[in-house]
Design an enzyme around this catalytic site. Structure first.
Site, PDB file in Angstrom:
ATOM      1  N   SER A  55     -59.041  -2.275 -16.439  1.00 14.92           N
ATOM      2  CA  SER A  55     -57.798  -1.552 -16.653  1.00 14.92           C
ATOM      3  C   SER A  55     -57.984  -0.082 -16.261  1.00 14.92           C
ATOM      4  CB  SER A  55     -57.350  -1.729 -18.106  1.00 14.92           C
ATOM      5  OG  SER A  55     -55.981  -1.448 -18.265  1.00 14.92           O
ATOM      6  N   ASP A 167     -54.114  -8.015 -16.961  1.00 13.27           N
ATOM      7  CA  ASP A 167     -55.101  -7.026 -17.399  1.00 13.27           C
ATOM      8  C   ASP A 167     -56.424  -7.667 -17.842  1.00 13.27           C
ATOM      9  OD1 ASP A 167     -56.408  -5.054 -19.327  1.00 13.27           O
ATOM     10  OD2 ASP A 167     -54.692  -3.876 -18.657  1.00 13.27           O
TER      11      ASP A 167
END
Length: 272
Positions: A55, A167
């Site tokens: 991320s 993610d």
């Protein structure tokens, strides 16, 4: 076996392609603490030869690997807003699209693909359909980084070669697992402290709080893998999508990391 005065984890392999590795966890705008942490690490002479990011950590990882100085990273983002990097994405897949973010990465990073970066870098994401962690060491930088940053519900999944990704923090918010067997000494940086806070009754806030709880729970095993584990607790006050406070986040990351290093006898090689 010791490195910079630290014992190497016994469960690591006996031979390694690289000496020092750096694993950077997710955290949204709090990820700019990673840039501050890198500045502190470099000042004491700790220079990673391999990087892994999840991320926000993947953004800082690829920028550092591309040769962008930590404070330059801060300058690149400090005048941007959330709307500068996203566009409304309803009704399918997520509330927002990350196409603008991909364009930003394409024009900011002077390399097109992960395998071109001067420092080997692994970007971690989650295969949405197979439900597994994926570590990209090759691929187009804008695509794989956007996939790693694609928080479910908030953003539309990113499709790469027919596979949809979200993610990397969904299954592993600290990517020590991705490079533990590639480096003798592994440094982990966690920028997702969890604190009590009020949660509004909006879709975005409920989803983000749920995501915070998930990522907090899935980092313990990776934290145990690191030889040096740095946490930036004081940034908990900053919101995940708020770019206005990134200078303070950067400074906190630098300060927390330098304090940690000094407490263990590591000092800057020269005075600033």
């Amino acid at each position: 076996m010791r490195f910079f005065g630290y014992d190497i984890k016994k469960h690591a392999p006996k031979t390694y392609p690289f000496t020092a590795g750096l694993a950077l966890g997710g955290g949204g705008a709090r990820g700019f603490a990673h840039a501050g942490a890198i500045e502190a690490l470099l000042e004491v002479g700790l220079k990673p030869q391999i990087l892994a990011g999840v991320s926000a950590g993947s953004v800082v990882a690829v920028m550092h690997a591309a040769g962008i100085p930590p404070r330059k990273m801060l300058q690149l983002f400090e005048k941007l807003k959330f709307s500068s990097l996203t566009s409304f994405g309803m009704p399918k897949g997520g509330l927002f699209s990350l196409e603008k973010f991909q364009d930003f990465l394409h024009h900011t990073i002077p390399y097109d693909r992960l395998e071109q970066l001067p420092i080997p870098t692994v970007v971690c994401a989650t295969d949405l359909e197979k439900g597994r962690k994926v570590a990209f060491s090759t691929g187009a930088i804008p695509e794989v980084v956007a996939a790693s940053c694609c928080i479910p519900i908030a953003f539309k999944p990113i499709e790469i070669d027919g596979v949809r990704y979200v993610d990397g923090g969904v299954l592993g918010n600290l990517p020590c697992w991705a490079i533990r067997n590639k480096c003798k000494f592994l440094i982990g940086v966690n920028v997702s402290p969890l604190i009590d806070r009020p949660v509004s009754n909006t879709l975005m806030d409920v989803s983000m709080r749920s995501y915070e709880l998930i990522t907090k729970n899935n980092t313990w095993e990776d934290m145990a893998m690191a030889d040096m584990m740095i946490s930036t607790e004081e940034i908990a006050q900053y919101k995940v999508f708020d770019l206005k406070g990134i200078t303070g986040v950067f400074d906190s990351g630098y300060r927390d990391t330098m304090n940690y290093l000094r407490s263990r006898g590591l000092k800057p090689k020269h005075n600033k």
